[in-house]
Design a protein around this motif. Sequence first.
Motif, PDB file in Angstrom:
ATOM      1  N   ARG A   1       0.837  -1.213   0.000  1.00  0.00           N
ATOM      2  CA  ARG A   1       0.000   0.000   0.000  1.00  0.00           C
ATOM      3  C   ARG A   1       0.872   1.264   0.000  1.00  0.00           C
ATOM      4  NH1 ARG A   1      -5.104  -1.029   2.098  1.00  0.00           N
ATOM      5  NH2 ARG A   1      -5.555   1.093   1.357  1.00  0.00           N
ATOM      6  N   VAL A   2       1.903   1.265  -0.835  1.00  0.00           N
ATOM      7  CA  VAL A   2       2.892   2.348  -0.859  1.00  0.00           C
ATOM      8  C   VAL A   2       2.241   3.632  -1.364  1.00  0.00           C
ATOM      9  CG1 VAL A   2       5.070   3.119  -1.840  1.00  0.00           C
ATOM     10  CG2 VAL A   2       4.755   0.705  -1.235  1.00  0.00           C
ATOM     11  N   PRO A   3       2.386   4.754  -0.636  1.00  0.00           N
ATOM     12  CA  PRO A   3       1.764   6.012  -1.060  1.00  0.00           C
ATOM     13  C   PRO A   3       2.528   6.687  -2.194  1.00  0.00           C
ATOM     14  CG  PRO A   3       2.977   6.359   0.972  1.00  0.00           C
ATOM     15  CD  PRO A   3       3.047   4.873   0.680  1.00  0.00           C
ATOM     16  N   HIS A   4       1.857   7.623  -2.830  1.00  0.00           N
ATOM     17  CA  HIS A   4       2.478   8.470  -3.855  1.00  0.00           C
ATOM     18  C   HIS A   4       3.138   9.652  -3.159  1.00  0.00           C
ATOM     19  CE1 HIS A   4       2.774  11.247  -7.285  1.00  0.00           C
ATOM     20  NE2 HIS A   4       2.614  10.196  -8.069  1.00  0.00           N
ATOM     21  N   PRO A   5       4.279  10.140  -3.654  1.00  0.00           N
ATOM     22  CA  PRO A   5       4.937  11.282  -3.006  1.00  0.00           C
ATOM     23  C   PRO A   5       4.059  12.515  -2.874  1.00  0.00           C
ATOM     24  CG  PRO A   5       6.403  10.268  -4.605  1.00  0.00           C
ATOM     25  CD  PRO A   5       5.075   9.600  -4.768  1.00  0.00           C
ATOM     26  N   ALA A   6       3.095  12.669  -3.790  1.00  0.00           N
ATOM     27  CA  ALA A   6       2.212  13.838  -3.723  1.00  0.00           C
ATOM     28  C   ALA A   6       1.177  13.721  -2.614  1.00  0.00           C
ATOM     29  CB  ALA A   6       1.507  14.027  -5.068  1.00  0.00           C
ATOM     30  N   ALA A   7       0.958  12.515  -2.088  1.00  0.00           N
ATOM     31  CA  ALA A   7      -0.013  12.301  -1.010  1.00  0.00           C
ATOM     32  C   ALA A   7       0.553  11.260  -0.046  1.00  0.00           C
ATOM     33  CB  ALA A   7      -1.353  11.847  -1.585  1.00  0.00           C
ATOM     34  N   PRO A   8       1.584  11.621   0.713  1.00  0.00           N
ATOM     35  CA  PRO A   8       2.324  10.641   1.518  1.00  0.00           C
ATOM     36  C   PRO A   8       1.507   9.965   2.610  1.00  0.00           C
ATOM     37  CG  PRO A   8       3.031  12.887   2.011  1.00  0.00           C
ATOM     38  CD  PRO A   8       2.166  12.968   0.802  1.00  0.00           C
ATOM     39  N   SER A   9       0.369  10.532   2.980  1.00  0.00           N
ATOM     40  CA  SER A   9      -0.449   9.917   4.033  1.00  0.00           C
ATOM     41  C   SER A   9      -1.521   8.990   3.474  1.00  0.00           C
ATOM     42  CB  SER A   9      -1.112  11.009   4.882  1.00  0.00           C
ATOM     43  OG  SER A   9      -2.001  11.789   4.088  1.00  0.00           O
ATOM     44  N   LEU A  10      -1.630   8.907   2.165  1.00  0.00           N
ATOM     45  CA  LEU A  10      -2.657   8.088   1.529  1.00  0.00           C
ATOM     46  C   LEU A  10      -2.089   6.737   1.131  1.00  0.00           C
ATOM     47  CD1 LEU A  10      -5.512   7.798   0.302  1.00  0.00           C
ATOM     48  CD2 LEU A  10      -4.593   8.817  -1.814  1.00  0.00           C
ATOM     49  N   ARG A  11      -2.471   5.685   1.851  1.00  0.00           N
ATOM     50  CA  ARG A  11      -2.022   4.337   1.504  1.00  0.00           C
ATOM     51  C   ARG A  11      -2.815   3.874   0.289  1.00  0.00           C
ATOM     52  NH1 ARG A  11      -2.640   0.144   5.216  1.00  0.00           N
ATOM     53  NH2 ARG A  11      -0.758  -0.838   4.397  1.00  0.00           N
ATOM     54  N   LEU A  12      -2.115   3.623  -0.789  1.00  0.00           N
ATOM     55  CA  LEU A  12      -2.785   3.352  -2.052  1.00  0.00           C
ATOM     56  C   LEU A  12      -3.263   1.915  -2.164  1.00  0.00           C
ATOM     57  CD1 LEU A  12      -0.521   5.210  -4.663  1.00  0.00           C
ATOM     58  CD2 LEU A  12      -2.706   5.966  -3.691  1.00  0.00           C
ATOM     59  N   SER A  13      -4.475   1.763  -2.676  1.00  0.00           N
ATOM     60  CA  SER A  13      -4.955   0.452  -3.097  1.00  0.00           C
ATOM     61  C   SER A  13      -4.711   0.315  -4.591  1.00  0.00           C
ATOM     62  CB  SER A  13      -6.446   0.300  -2.799  1.00  0.00           C
ATOM     63  OG  SER A  13      -6.656  -0.111  -1.473  1.00  0.00           O
ATOM     64  N   GLY A  14      -4.858  -0.915  -5.073  1.00  0.00           N
ATOM     65  CA  GLY A  14      -4.501  -1.142  -6.464  1.00  0.00           C
ATOM     66  C   GLY A  14      -2.996  -1.054  -6.620  1.00  0.00           C
ATOM     67  N   ALA A  15      -2.550  -1.010  -7.855  1.00  0.00           N
ATOM     68  CA  ALA A  15      -1.117  -1.039  -8.133  1.00  0.00           C
ATOM     69  C   ALA A  15      -0.905  -0.628  -9.578  1.00  0.00           C
ATOM     70  CB  ALA A  15      -0.571  -2.441  -7.904  1.00  0.00           C
ATOM     71  N   PRO A  16       0.339  -0.346  -9.991  1.00  0.00           N
ATOM     72  CA  PRO A  16       0.574  -0.130 -11.420  1.00  0.00           C
ATOM     73  C   PRO A  16       0.004  -1.307 -12.207  1.00  0.00           C
ATOM     74  CG  PRO A  16       2.534   0.444 -10.176  1.00  0.00           C
ATOM     75  CD  PRO A  16       1.578  -0.211  -9.213  1.00  0.00           C
ATOM     76  N   GLN A  17      -0.921  -1.027 -13.113  1.00  0.00           N
ATOM     77  CA  GLN A  17      -1.587  -2.089 -13.853  1.00  0.00           C
ATOM     78  C   GLN A  17      -1.395  -1.826 -15.344  1.00  0.00           C
ATOM     79  OE1 GLN A  17      -3.455  -4.649 -15.771  1.00  0.00           O
ATOM     80  NE2 GLN A  17      -4.847  -2.908 -15.763  1.00  0.00           N
ATOM     81  N   MET A  18      -2.199  -0.996 -15.963  1.00  0.00           N
ATOM     82  CA  MET A  18      -1.908  -0.634 -17.350  1.00  0.00           C
ATOM     83  C   MET A  18      -0.739   0.347 -17.386  1.00  0.00           C
ATOM     84  SD  MET A  18      -3.842  -2.554 -19.008  1.00  0.00           S
ATOM     85  CE  MET A  18      -3.374  -1.982 -20.640  1.00  0.00           C
ATOM     86  N   VAL A  19       0.139   0.144 -18.355  1.00  0.00           N
ATOM     87  CA  VAL A  19       1.324   0.995 -18.479  1.00  0.00           C
ATOM     88  C   VAL A  19       1.420   1.482 -19.914  1.00  0.00           C
ATOM     89  CG1 VAL A  19       2.751  -1.084 -18.797  1.00  0.00           C
ATOM     90  CG2 VAL A  19       3.848   1.079 -18.248  1.00  0.00           C
ATOM     91  N   GLU A  20       1.703   2.767 -20.083  1.00  0.00           N
ATOM     92  CA  GLU A  20       1.902   3.320 -21.429  1.00  0.00           C
ATOM     93  C   GLU A  20       3.157   4.174 -21.438  1.00  0.00           C
ATOM     94  OE1 GLU A  20       2.136   3.034 -24.649  1.00  0.00           O
ATOM     95  OE2 GLU A  20       0.056   2.388 -24.356  1.00  0.00           O
ATOM     96  N   VAL A  21       3.916   4.072 -22.532  1.00  0.00           N
ATOM     97  CA  VAL A  21       5.209   4.735 -22.656  1.00  0.00           C
ATOM     98  C   VAL A  21       5.133   5.772 -23.771  1.00  0.00           C
ATOM     99  CG1 VAL A  21       7.678   4.366 -22.991  1.00  0.00           C
ATOM    100  CG2 VAL A  21       6.288   2.557 -21.969  1.00  0.00           C
ATOM    101  N   SER A  22       5.645   6.959 -23.512  1.00  0.00           N
ATOM    102  CA  SER A  22       5.650   8.009 -24.524  1.00  0.00           C
ATOM    103  C   SER A  22       6.553   7.615 -25.686  1.00  0.00           C
ATOM    104  CB  SER A  22       6.126   9.332 -23.915  1.00  0.00           C
ATOM    105  OG  SER A  22       7.479   9.228 -23.484  1.00  0.00           O
ATOM    106  N   ARG A  23       6.357   8.265 -26.824  1.00  0.00           N
ATOM    107  CA  ARG A  23       7.134   7.911 -28.019  1.00  0.00           C
ATOM    108  C   ARG A  23       8.628   8.101 -27.810  1.00  0.00           C
ATOM    109  NH1 ARG A  23       2.947  10.878 -29.583  1.00  0.00           N
ATOM    110  NH2 ARG A  23       4.243  12.716 -29.911  1.00  0.00           N
ATOM    111  N   ASP A  24       9.018   9.131 -27.069  1.00  0.00           N
ATOM    112  CA  ASP A  24      10.452   9.355 -26.850  1.00  0.00           C
ATOM    113  C   ASP A  24      11.004   8.521 -25.690  1.00  0.00           C
ATOM    114  OD1 ASP A  24       9.478  10.655 -24.612  1.00  0.00           O
ATOM    115  OD2 ASP A  24      10.127  12.663 -25.221  1.00  0.00           O
ATOM    116  N   GLY A  25      10.136   7.752 -25.046  1.00  0.00           N
ATOM    117  CA  GLY A  25      10.593   6.835 -24.005  1.00  0.00           C
ATOM    118  C   GLY A  25      10.944   7.469 -22.684  1.00  0.00           C
TER     119      GLY A  25
END
Length: 477
Positions: free
Chosen positions: A378-402
């Motif tokens: 349940r690792v939080p995002h740096p922008a909301a350090p007190s919010l324990r996240l549910s879910g996880a990186p699931q769909m991933v998309e990469v910009s053309r320049d990588g």
Amino acid sequence: MTGQAVQATSDPTFYRSPADAVAAPPETLAYVVAFDRAGRKADALVTVDVDRGSASYGRVVGWSELPTTGDELHHFGWNACSSAIGHAGHGGDADGLRRRFLLLPGLRSSNVHVFDTQADPRQPVLHKTVTAAELAEKAGYSRPHTSHCGPDGVYLSCLGAGDGSGGPGGIALLDHDTFDVIRAWETDRGPQYLAYDAWWHLGRNTLISSEWGTPDMIEDGIDPELLLGGKYGHCLHFWDLAEGRHQQSIDLGEQYQMVLELRPSHDPEATWGFVGVVVSTEDLSASIWRWHQEDDGTWAVDKVITVPAEPADAADLPPALRPFGAVPPLITDIGLSVDDRFLYVSCFGTGELKQFDVSDPAHPRETGSVRLGGIVGRVPHPAAPSLRLSGAPQMVEVSRDGRRIYVTNSLYGAWDDQFYPEGVGAWLAKLETDPDSGGGLRVDGKCFLHGDDFRGLRPHQIRLEGGDASSDSYCFR
């Protein structure tokens, strides 16, 4: 594709080669599909400002609702991609073809909603709906999953037969211009029965398809009996692209369950690619496999990455995992950068996004990792350090320049609920990397959408303005 060559001026987002795509201006908008798990509110196509110099950077700037409910938007795709610059064959004026429409399949409803981005890219408007009845009547399929612009139409992979519950699944062919359903693409499916993703090597006249399960196998979450019985998909299929004829199957082994996302090399002359496998019933590990063509023209597959399960206290696990005392990585999406240098691997169980240098595709080397959410962490995002996240990186998309990687946190409604029974939440995060410095991952602290940003809907896949790493193919080096 067949036909007369399309001029390079057709669409400025059609790139002759992967190198041209990498050098093109960066995206300023991202499109995200979001769905209502309960099926009571309309799903939506959400537009996010991803222009670093914009006052609305990292915010929702457009919201286009579907006219129906209960669709469960999942994957979606552009009507055209860069391979159109090499060959036409679309009917009408080939020079007028544009990367303009987004096709949004409803994985539960079997409708396909087509949205037009031309008039106002921030606020796409509904152009047409392809109904479940048309898909079943003309192609014999249901539960559309993934679309790609292909040689003789839009290829729409479908999980089920026309009855909406069983198989076989396969590919429906849609007209490039009208989006009318033409027919089933396959002329001889051979032993193929389960379906999921489909991609190709255009220069080799080869289509590859993967396997998940029929609608009745996935509708209510993972069925332990089917999983342990090796009934979910564990094969890759290779086809004659021009003829729709099955040529070869490769069984990875029935312990390797759910062979999902296909990511072929972007080099039009290459004959390799990667596919992710969700779980091994032997040890709960997940894996990445590389396919490649042998000298005699046949295809081979070998495992090149294994991600082990992580031990955990049974009390911290959802009921489905308590007997195992471990968190499976659950590789549910992968993304290959346009320059074919970095592979991104999302682990929906552990909450990890991994980066691998795949300059040598047979020997990947891990170069970066970030954790957000996760069943136990349940690792939080740096922008909301007190919010324990549910879910996880699931769909991933990469910009053309990588250099930019976007992730969302929802898998599929019923499967979310199994692994995150207290609620999966809703969030989108952006990560950054520097390919020139050998990779590595860092979280962008200013681009984090969550909670009310999605108005109670769950975000799934992302597409980028002007194309992205997993939706474009090329005809020239």
